[in-house]
Design a protein around this motif. Structure first.
Motif, PDB file in Angstrom:
ATOM      1  N   GLU A 150       0.831  -1.206   0.000  1.00  0.00           N
ATOM      2  CA  GLU A 150       0.000   0.000   0.000  1.00  0.00           C
ATOM      3  C   GLU A 150       0.864   1.253   0.000  1.00  0.00           C
ATOM      4  O   GLU A 150       0.560   2.233  -0.700  1.00  0.00           O
ATOM      5  N   ALA A 151       1.951   1.238   0.774  1.00  0.00           N
ATOM      6  CA  ALA A 151       2.831   2.399   0.824  1.00  0.00           C
ATOM      7  C   ALA A 151       3.506   2.630  -0.524  1.00  0.00           C
ATOM      8  O   ALA A 151       3.634   3.772  -0.989  1.00  0.00           O
ATOM      9  N   GLU A 152       3.942   1.544  -1.153  1.00  0.00           N
ATOM     10  CA  GLU A 152       4.555   1.684  -2.482  1.00  0.00           C
ATOM     11  C   GLU A 152       3.548   2.186  -3.501  1.00  0.00           C
ATOM     12  O   GLU A 152       3.860   3.054  -4.327  1.00  0.00           O
ATOM     13  N   ALA A 153       2.329   1.682  -3.437  1.00  0.00           N
ATOM     14  CA  ALA A 153       1.293   2.115  -4.369  1.00  0.00           C
ATOM     15  C   ALA A 153       1.016   3.609  -4.214  1.00  0.00           C
ATOM     16  O   ALA A 153       0.821   4.322  -5.197  1.00  0.00           O
ATOM     17  N   ALA A 154       1.002   4.083  -2.978  1.00  0.00           N
ATOM     18  CA  ALA A 154       0.779   5.513  -2.741  1.00  0.00           C
ATOM     19  C   ALA A 154       1.900   6.339  -3.367  1.00  0.00           C
ATOM     20  O   ALA A 154       1.655   7.400  -3.962  1.00  0.00           O
ATOM     21  N   ARG A 155       3.151   5.867  -3.248  1.00  0.00           N
ATOM     22  CA  ARG A 155       4.272   6.578  -3.860  1.00  0.00           C
ATOM     23  C   ARG A 155       4.184   6.556  -5.380  1.00  0.00           C
ATOM     24  O   ARG A 155       4.449   7.548  -6.043  1.00  0.00           O
ATOM     25  N   PHE A 156       3.802   5.402  -5.934  1.00  0.00           N
ATOM     26  CA  PHE A 156       3.726   5.274  -7.380  1.00  0.00           C
ATOM     27  C   PHE A 156       2.600   6.131  -7.960  1.00  0.00           C
ATOM     28  O   PHE A 156       2.707   6.627  -9.083  1.00  0.00           O
ATOM     29  N   ARG A 157       1.530   6.310  -7.186  1.00  0.00           N
ATOM     30  CA  ARG A 157       0.414   7.140  -7.653  1.00  0.00           C
ATOM     31  C   ARG A 157       0.767   8.623  -7.638  1.00  0.00           C
ATOM     32  O   ARG A 157       0.218   9.399  -8.434  1.00  0.00           O
ATOM     33  N   ALA A 158       1.657   9.032  -6.767  1.00  0.00           N
ATOM     34  CA  ALA A 158       2.011  10.446  -6.636  1.00  0.00           C
ATOM     35  C   ALA A 158       3.529  10.572  -6.522  1.00  0.00           C
ATOM     36  O   ALA A 158       4.061  10.822  -5.437  1.00  0.00           O
ATOM     37  N   PRO A 159       4.263  10.395  -7.632  1.00  0.00           N
ATOM     38  CA  PRO A 159       5.720  10.469  -7.565  1.00  0.00           C
ATOM     39  C   PRO A 159       6.180  11.823  -7.027  1.00  0.00           C
ATOM     40  O   PRO A 159       5.630  12.860  -7.371  1.00  0.00           O
ATOM     41  N   ALA A 160       7.181  11.785  -6.178  1.00  0.00           N
ATOM     42  CA  ALA A 160       7.695  13.017  -5.586  1.00  0.00           C
ATOM     43  C   ALA A 160       8.325  13.894  -6.658  1.00  0.00           C
ATOM     44  O   ALA A 160       8.967  13.401  -7.596  1.00  0.00           O
ATOM     45  N   ASP A 161       8.153  15.202  -6.523  1.00  0.00           N
ATOM     46  CA  ASP A 161       8.822  16.141  -7.414  1.00  0.00           C
ATOM     47  C   ASP A 161      10.326  16.101  -7.172  1.00  0.00           C
ATOM     48  O   ASP A 161      10.784  15.764  -6.076  1.00  0.00           O
ATOM     49  N   TYR A 162      11.076  16.452  -8.224  1.00  0.00           N
ATOM     50  CA  TYR A 162      12.527  16.582  -8.080  1.00  0.00           C
ATOM     51  C   TYR A 162      12.846  18.045  -7.851  1.00  0.00           C
ATOM     52  O   TYR A 162      12.504  18.907  -8.665  1.00  0.00           O
ATOM     53  N   ALA A 163      13.510  18.342  -6.741  1.00  0.00           N
ATOM     54  CA  ALA A 163      13.769  19.726  -6.349  1.00  0.00           C
ATOM     55  C   ALA A 163      15.192  20.182  -6.664  1.00  0.00           C
ATOM     56  O   ALA A 163      15.589  21.265  -6.267  1.00  0.00           O
ATOM     57  N   GLY A 164      15.955  19.402  -7.357  1.00  0.00           N
ATOM     58  CA  GLY A 164      17.331  19.780  -7.668  1.00  0.00           C
ATOM     59  C   GLY A 164      18.310  18.928  -6.880  1.00  0.00           C
ATOM     60  O   GLY A 164      17.913  18.035  -6.139  1.00  0.00           O
ATOM     61  N   PRO A 165      19.594  19.159  -7.041  1.00  0.00           N
ATOM     62  CA  PRO A 165      20.238  20.233  -7.798  1.00  0.00           C
ATOM     63  C   PRO A 165      20.271  19.971  -9.297  1.00  0.00           C
ATOM     64  O   PRO A 165      19.875  18.896  -9.762  1.00  0.00           O
ATOM     65  N   SER A 166      20.730  20.952 -10.047  1.00  0.00           N
ATOM     66  CA  SER A 166      20.941  20.828 -11.475  1.00  0.00           C
ATOM     67  C   SER A 166      22.116  21.725 -11.875  1.00  0.00           C
ATOM     68  O   SER A 166      22.195  22.867 -11.422  1.00  0.00           O
ATOM     69  N   PRO A 167      23.024  21.197 -12.673  1.00  0.00           N
ATOM     70  CA  PRO A 167      23.050  19.851 -13.246  1.00  0.00           C
ATOM     71  C   PRO A 167      23.507  18.797 -12.241  1.00  0.00           C
ATOM     72  O   PRO A 167      24.168  19.129 -11.254  1.00  0.00           O
TER      73      PRO A 167
END
Length: 231
Positions: free
Chosen positions: A166-183
């Motif tokens: 269930e925890a993995e499914a919740a993560r897969f449904r709402a992937p976390a944004d990537y906040a950096g760094p870049s590059p």
């Protein structure tokens, strides 16, 4: 700025005869040919692009070695929408159209070229027709009235079959944004991660090349035909 893919720019398929594929996807499927040129960085290979829309294309590749790679249904190709093929291969490809009327129009267009089509079949989340393309390709055209609702279409019983908690499914449904760094620098080579199958010594040298140098040295930005100057 998008942090996930927003569509498919192009799908690339191998062909023993690039002309046969171009004729099928142009005349039978109605996709205009917009490019054909020597494949960048691959001696002896031809590369063609057919347009689905201004941001999505269908690509055909012909290389000298493709004729030596046999088609084996059940291994290299699935052969049907429910058939098996080797892990990592494309089981089938579904093109999209905007409406059920468009789906029927595609069915009739394809049949008018003597190609058998099954459907439409209503899957709830979409309606589909099924048929074969050149070189044993398994193809589909589908349409949906609305976006897929995960509350209705993520089956808890099937999550369990797939080993997804269930925890993995919740993560897969709402992937976390990537906040950096870049590059982000090229990570160290890790054999446990996915890798392209260049010879290892060549691949490691490629990974060591700075991004800017790779862009400068391996790009082919000019089209093969020079633009006509106004009279």
């Amino acid at each position: 700025m998008s942090q996930h893919p927003t569509g498919v720019h192009h799908l690339a398929f191998m062909a023993t005869d690039i002309k046969k594929h171009i004729a099928f996807f142009s005349e039978v499927m109605g996709c205009p040919l917009v490019a054909i040129f020597d494949m960048h960085g691959v001696p002896g290979a031809l590369h063609a692009f057919l347009k689905m829309n201004d941001h999505s294309y269908f690509s055909i590749v012909q290389t000298p070695a493709v004729a030596d790679a046999p088609i084996v249904v059940g291994h290299t190709h699935a052969g049907t929408g429910g058939g098996a093929s080797a892990a990592g291969t494309l089981q089938h490809l579904a093109f999209g159209v905007d409406s059920e009327a468009d789906l029927i129009a595609m069915r009739d267009r394809i049949r008018s070229h003597g190609v058998n089509v099954i459907g439409p079949i209503d899957h709830g989340m979409c309606k589909s027709i099924y048929f074969a393309g050149p070189d044993q390709m398994t193809l589909e055209v589908a349409t949906s009235d609305a976006p897929v609702d995960p509350d209705l279409w993520i089956d808890p019983a099937v999550l369990e079959k797939a080993g997804i908690s269930e925890a993995e499914a919740a993560r897969f449904r709402a992937p976390a944004d990537y906040a950096g760094p870049s590059p982000v620098p090229q990570p160290p080579y890790d054999p446990a991660k996915p890798h392209m199958t260049y010879p290892k010594e060549v691949y490691l040298k490629m990974l060591a090349i700075p991004d800017e140098a790779m862009t400068a040295g391996a790009s082919y930005a000019e089209p093969p035909v020079k633009a006509k100057t106004p009279a």
